[in-house]
Every structure is written in C-alpha cells, then in structure tokens.
Design an enzyme around this catalytic site. Structure first.
Site, PDB file in Angstrom:
ATOM      1  N   CYS A  45       0.802  -1.186  -0.382  1.00 42.98           N
ATOM      2  CA  CYS A  45      -0.102  -0.167   0.456  1.00 42.98           C
ATOM      3  C   CYS A  45       0.995   1.012   0.213  1.00 42.98           C
ATOM      4  CB  CYS A  45      -0.834  -0.128   0.891  1.00 42.98           C
ATOM      5  SG  CYS A  45      -0.367  -1.236   2.628  1.00 42.98           S
TER       6      CYS A  45
ATOM      7  N   ARG B 109       7.861 -11.078   4.747  1.00 44.07           N
ATOM      8  CA  ARG B 109       7.602 -10.355   5.872  1.00 44.07           C
ATOM      9  C   ARG B 109       8.140 -11.519   6.932  1.00 44.07           C
ATOM     10  NH1 ARG B 109       0.864 -10.301   5.385  1.00 44.07           N
ATOM     11  NH2 ARG B 109       0.743  -8.260   4.018  1.00 44.07           N
TER      12      ARG B 109
ATOM     13  N   GLN C 260       1.657 -11.404  -3.845  1.00 42.65           N
ATOM     14  CA  GLN C 260       0.103 -10.918  -2.934  1.00 42.65           C
ATOM     15  C   GLN C 260      -0.574 -10.742  -4.396  1.00 42.65           C
ATOM     16  OE1 GLN C 260       0.570  -8.029   0.056  1.00 42.65           O
ATOM     17  NE2 GLN C 260      -0.837  -9.081   1.026  1.00 42.65           N
TER      18      GLN C 260
ATOM     19  N   ASP D 221      -2.656  -8.308  -5.044  1.00 47.72           N
ATOM     20  CA  ASP D 221      -2.920  -7.675  -4.217  1.00 47.72           C
ATOM     21  C   ASP D 221      -3.608  -6.081  -4.992  1.00 47.72           C
ATOM     22  OD1 ASP D 221      -3.575  -5.665  -2.391  1.00 47.72           O
ATOM     23  OD2 ASP D 221      -1.835  -5.177  -1.562  1.00 47.72           O
TER      24      ASP D 221
ATOM     25  N   HIS E 209      -4.644  -1.009  -4.714  1.00 43.47           N
ATOM     26  CA  HIS E 209      -5.632  -0.037  -3.633  1.00 43.47           C
ATOM     27  C   HIS E 209      -6.963   0.675  -4.633  1.00 43.47           C
ATOM     28  CE1 HIS E 209      -1.931  -2.187  -1.902  1.00 43.47           C
ATOM     29  NE2 HIS E 209      -2.418  -2.262  -1.139  1.00 43.47           N
TER      30      HIS E 209
ATOM     31  N   LYS F 115     -13.467  -4.956   7.944  1.00 46.42           N
ATOM     32  CA  LYS F 115     -13.054  -5.725   6.938  1.00 46.42           C
ATOM     33  C   LYS F 115     -13.702  -7.151   6.700  1.00 46.42           C
ATOM     34  CE  LYS F 115      -9.493  -8.457   9.583  1.00 46.42           C
ATOM     35  NZ  LYS F 115      -8.545  -9.802   9.269  1.00 46.42           N
TER      36      LYS F 115
ATOM     37  N   HIS G 186      -8.277  -2.349   0.280  1.00 36.98           N
ATOM     38  CA  HIS G 186      -7.131  -2.796   0.220  1.00 36.98           C
ATOM     39  C   HIS G 186      -8.110  -4.303   0.173  1.00 36.98           C
ATOM     40  CE1 HIS G 186      -4.387  -0.037   3.059  1.00 36.98           C
ATOM     41  NE2 HIS G 186      -5.623   0.032   3.008  1.00 36.98           N
TER      42      HIS G 186
END
Length: 634
Positions: free
Chosen positions: A329, A358, A376, A378, A380, A460, A506
């Site tokens: 992000c 991570r 990911q 991902d 946004h 979420k 997200h």
RNA sequence: GCCCGUGUAGCUCAGAUGGUAGAGCAUUUCCAUGGUAAGGAAAAGGUCAUCGGUUCAAGUCCGAUCGCGGGCUCCA
C-alpha cells in the site's frame, strides 16, 4: 413424583430416578442410543437426577454434539492412563476439539510419539474395566483443596464464575470438569492417539511449555477408519510432496521460508496471472508495480515502522535505513500522490502483483502455506465514500467468479469489526461496519461476525474457501481504510473545486499466489485441469519406427500453443504411460502402427476416458475447448 | 522463538548393542523395437546436514548450530 417432559412426551418417575431411568421407561431403544440430554440449553449426564420437574431433549450418538462428548470423555480416559503411567503428571486442560481431543499436561518424564501405543494400551485396559463417570458438585474451596498440588487446576478454578464447580471421578482418576460425559465407556467404539506436541499453558509464550497429546474417538470403528483414511488422503495430497514429485517448486537450506519455483511451477503462476489480469482488466483495474525497497521514512509515515517492525527486513543504503516492503500500500499511495486527481477519475483501481517479505518465526514456516516472501494479488482502490458500496460489491462478484473457475464453489465470509485499539471516529466505524454487513446480506453470502477482529484502520470481510477435503482456507480479503489516506494526505479535487479525502480499499482475491498454488495443488491432488497443467499432453510413440510421425504430431501441438512433451525415449509404452500418469498429464497421445496408417491419434486421458483413432484437428479442437473454457475435467 | 521428533546417493528409505556405507527408483551406456501404470543388463553416484567432543575407532554416543516435520488460547 417428578414430571419429565421428553420432547413433548410426559412421564412421571419416582424421585431419585435419573434421566436414564426415565428414558428407559419411555423407550429402551432410545435410552440405549442416548449419550447425554439437553435441558434448557444445559447439557446433562444421563446419570443426572432431576430434583424437580424438567423438560429434556435426548442427544443420541448420531448427533455431532454427542461426538464432542465422546471425545471429551476419551480425553479423560487418556489422562487417567497417563496418570497411571506417569504418576508425577499434573494435568491442565483436555477439551474436545473439532476432530478429536487433546489433553495438556506437565510431566517430568519425556513422552514421545513412541510412547503413544503404550498409553493407548493402558486406556484400553481402563475402558475394559468400565468405571463410571461420577459427578460431584463441590464448592470452589473444596475444589481447591482437592487440586491443591496442581497449579493449573487452581488457576482454572480461580477463573470460574459460579460458586460450585464440577468434579468427575472415574475409578481412581479425579478431574475438574463441567461435563457432561458418556454414560458408559463401552460407548467408545474406537479411538486413536494421533500426535504429541508442545503447547504453552493457555497458549501464551511466556508460560510454561506443556506436553499435549492429540487423539480422536468415534462411536464406531468404521468412523475411525474413515477418519484415518481421510488423514491419509490429505497426506497424499500434501502440496510439499506433490510439489516435489511434479517438479513444481522447492525449498533450500540457503533460503528458509523463501520458495523457489521451477519451470513447471512457473507455468502455474503465469497461467493464473494471465487469467487474473484478464479478469481485472475487465473490471477497470490498471496495473502498477512499486519497488521492493523503500525508505524507512515511508514506513514511519504509514505506521508500519511502529506496528509491524518485528516482521520487517531492513537494509542500509548510503548510510540510510531502508525497508524491504511487507505490504504494497505505501508504494501505491506514492503513485496516487504523484499527481493531482479529479473526482471524475474515481474510483482509481491500482492492482499490483507485489512481492512482499515478512519475517515469520522459524517454527511457523510450512511449505507454501507459511513463507517469508510471497506475491500478493493486491489492489488498492481510491474512491469516494459514496462509491464504496458499488466498489465492494464489484469485488465480491469478481472473487466469486474467479473462485468458481478454480472449482471452489463453497465458501463463507467473516466480517471483522472494530478492534479495541483503533483509529477513526465511532461514527465512521458504525457506518462502515453497517455498510459491509449490508453488502454481505445483499449478496446473500453465508457469513459470521468476528467481533473486534478488524484492522486498526477499518473493518474487513475475509473469504474462506473450502477445498475438496473440506478444509477451509482464508484467501480473499476486502479492507476498508479511512486512516491511510489521512496519513499520506491523499486528496482529490471535488466538483466544488475543493480538496477532499478519498477512501481506500485494500483487497486481495487469491491472497498469496504461493499459498494459493499450495491450496490448488492439494485441492486438485496434483491433477491440475488442462488449462493449468504444466504439461498438457505427452506424445508417446510405441517404438522408434513411429518416431517421425509422432514428432510431426508433437510439432503440431507446439505450433498450436499447447504445452506438449515428446517422450521418444527407448522405453516400453507401459513405462511411458506409467510416468505420464505419475506426472498427472491430462492427455497421453499414443502413436503406433495403426495411428500412422490411418493418420490419427489415440488418446488416453487422465480422467480415464480413452479416445481411439481421432483425427488431430478434432483432438486439438477438444483440447482447446477444455483449456480456453478452463474446464475442470477433460 | 518454544516443546517433541528428525536430517544417510537426485528421490524414497535400510543401516541392533560404535569397527571407515546399502537397496529400489531416477541418471548414463548397452541389448531388446515394444499397443496402455515399471522389458533386461551393466556402470556411475555419498567429506552419512554442519561444527566440536568422547573413543584406538563415530553414520551410529554426547553437545552446539542449521534445516525439515508435528504442534503452541477450538479454554474445566
């Protein structure tokens, strides 16, 4: 006389009669099958003697609730056996769990997996003697004196709200327990101790590590056998095993937790991504890519430095601190902020196939399911508050569509609400939680609420998919974020020519690509549908005599864009077939004398269907149909 | 990170009580030219995870490190 109402049937029994007595009187057959009874939501032993009139519902061994009781009782028997074999043992907790039971205990002896049969044997000995579960209710003070040498039970008693606590005695074993238990140990049709592990007392790392033994029990041997065979099937479909066998990916000591993808594994990744991009393009997403290393300043702005530092990796460049991104992000926000935006542009949808790192504790790494770097899928989304509902609904539809293609037709969602530590006004939380719930309901999703489990910046929705072995996996998530736009001072110019704050979403669909491939591998048991299969077809000439014709066929497949292999080794057909089967190739194309003469092919499919002497064009059409439509079967 | 287990050839695994390594598959070569889940033969392949210790002698015993596996709040 005491009146007992058994599911509408009224019965009068002598005072002092147990529930079991009453049931026997009413229906001996039912009494035999009954394990416990429920009265007013409370679970009771059959030995319970009602002091006054009561209404009960018998729970028979067919009921899933009865299985919990059985497991719990078996946990007691295991503890009993352990007490006999290791007298210094102090017991902690021993609940029934979803697929069995465990008991945690503290012992000076070292018990290993090899000791389990010995414990099982002792358990069988106890079961044979069939001592009854005897319940007593005592005051907390009495209970404390009974368990005075057991710090765990003392702590548990301390935590009990009621004044009186339950004590169950089976033979010479005494345990603190609210019950209920099975009426007779003869109900334990079959059980097995499965594994041994360490477990912190109350799951807290600062507490003592106890020994935990897992087991499972059933009313019948058949049920146990079915369970064991399911475990075996799960073991067979373990993605770590299949990944090795099919040469998809590997792990190396030189990079613990960091997966290596082989050419065949890359075929999976690339095909999934091709499909992913296709779907996202349709939805108006515009892909971006942000760097993997970004200045620490950015992570301080985003709050990751403060909240997520322990999971991050850092590097020094020119005496300045940088971090390897654990999330995408912040980078995405920099792109958003790189120029001004008008309300006319919103929603802006920036997807990113982002590789994040991570730090995970060494003990939690697990194949592709838990790794230290992963990709990911991902995105946004920057939009106005008014656009949220439509945007979220679109994401939900996208997720449903994509899961369907992979054969995950069963899933449920979980709505996570405001956590204790959070930012943003209550009004915003009220509004956004209500919005998510409304959308979930409108989309008729099967859901449950996880109170307090949301991110600190917003609530979420998590998606849990069920695979073919009935295990669930959390993959997709949609997170509402009012806070990050603030931190990054994101803005758009509204119709009123004033600056406004966008809202951010997200979301991921597959979650981690690596993990998703692990899930897919287990879901399919390595039998990937043709559109994903690393090798879609293998051409098998019966002998060298037919090599030329077979090679022509093979080249044709290549030209048509299929992932084909040509097995022209000097081996028997049987062997080639066997290997193609083990490699789980969807189509085996056999070429011999007959095929050459008639200018046809013979196909053996992975799904077991054989096609004799088909013309190549027809077969290509068939294979194309299966791959382009992403069919699950051939 | 913590507990228990584990680490032998590319893979799957044998190697009581210590006496410098074995099988099957895979690989390479040769023979057989084969019709739907292993045709036959030979060869090659290992500093037994790493480091240290005990011992005349360590894959084997002890310790440390690393990796891997099963777990680590489904609460009496």
């Amino acid at each position: 006389m005491v009146k007992i109402n058994i599911e509408g049937k009224l019965l009068e029994v002598e005072p002092g009669s147990s529930i079991k007595d009453a049931l026997r009187k009413l229906d001996p057959k039912l009494a035999k099958k009954t394990v416990i009874a429920i009265s007013d939501g409370k679970k009771l032993d059959l030995g319970h003697v009602p002091g006054e009139d009561i209404g009960i519902k018998p729970v028979t061994s067919d009921d899933s609730l009865a299985l919990d009781v059985l497991n719990h009782s078996t946990a007691h028997i295991m503890a009993h056996a352990i007490q006999r074999l290791y007298p210094d043992t102090k017991f902690a907790i021993g609940p029934a769990i979803e697929e069995g039971f465990y008991y945690d205990f503290d012992t000076r002896s070292t018990i290993t997996f090899q000791d389990l049969p010995k414990i099982e044997k002792e358990m069988k000995r106890i079961i044979k003697k069939n001592p009854k579960f005897e319940k007593k209710e005592v005051s907390k003070k009495q209970a404390k004196s009974i368990f005075s040498d057991n710090p765990y039970k003392l702590e548990l008693i301390e935590g009990i709200e009621e004044d009186r606590v339950g004590i169950y005695t089976t033979g010479d074993f005494v345990d603190l327990c609210k019950g209920p238990h099975i009426p007779t140990l003869a109900k334990i049709g079959a059980f097995k101790l499965l594994s041994i592990a360490g477990a912190y007392w109350r799951g807290k790392e600062e507490n003592k590590m106890l020994t935990r033994i897992y087991g499972t029990a059933f009313y019948s041997k058949e049920d146990l056998d079915a369970y064991i065979s399911r475990l075996e099937r799960a073991k067979e479909s373990d993605h770590r095993k299949i990944g090795k066998e099919l040469d998809l990916f590997s792990f190396h000591d030189e990079a613990p937790g960091f997966p290596f993808f082989h050419p065949k594994g890359m075929v999976l990744i690339n095909n999934i991504l091709d499909y992913w991009r296709e779907e996202h393009k349709k939805e108006g997403y515009e892909e971006i890519k942000t760097p993997m290393i970004l200045s620490n300043e950015l992570w301080k702005t985003s709050g990751h430095w403060e909240n997520y530092k322990d999971n991050m990796y850092f590097v020094e460049i020119d005496q300045a601190e940088y971090a390897i991104k654990p999330m995408n992000c912040p980078g995405s926000n920099l792109i958003y902020r790189s120029r001004q935006h008008s309300y006319r542009e919103l929603p802006i949808r920036y997807p990113e196939i982002g590789l994040v790192h991570r730090h995970e504790k060494s003990g939690v790494l697990h194949g592709l399911f838990r790794v230290r770097n992963f990709t990911q899928d991902d995105a946004h989304i920057y939009c106005t508050e008014a656009q949220l509902e439509e945007e979220i609904t679109r994401i939900i539809k996208l997720i449903a569509r994509m899961y369907d293609v992979f054969g995950f037709n069963e899933y449920h969602v979980e709505l996570s609400t405001r956590p204790p530590k959070r930012i943003g006004s209550e009004a915003i939380w009220d509004k956004s939680e209500a919005l998510l719930e409304k959308i979930i309901k409108e989309n008729k999703l099967d859901y449950k609420v996880n109170e307090g489990d949301g991110a600190f910046y917003g609530p979420k929705i998590d998606f849990h998919i069920k695979d073919c072995l009935d295990r669930t996996w959390q993959c997709a998530t949609i997170q509402l974020d009012f806070s990050t736009p603030e931190k990054f001072d994101l803005a758009y110019v509204g119709k009123d020519n004033a600056k406004h704050r966008p809202v951010m979403l997200h979301r991921v669909v597959l979650g981690s690509l690596e993990r998703f491939i692990g899930i897919l591998t287990e879901h399919y048991g390595g039998n990937f549908p043709a559109w994903l299969a690393p090798v879609q077809m293998v051409v098998l000439p019966i002998s060298e005599k037919f090599e030329q014709y077979a090679r022509n066929i093979y080249s044709r497949f290549e030209d048509e864009g299929f992932r084909a292999e040509f097995d022209n080794r000097v081996e028997s057909l049987g062997k080639k077939i066997r290997e193609a089967e083990l490699n789980k190739v969807p189509y085996m194309v056999v070429i011999g004398k007959n095929e050459q003469q008639t200018q046809t092919l013979t196909i053996r499919t992975k799904s077991g269907r054989d096609i004799k002497e088909i013309r190549i064009d027809r077969f290509i059409g068939m294979a194309r149909e299966a791959t382009s439509k992403k069919k699950m079967d051939l």
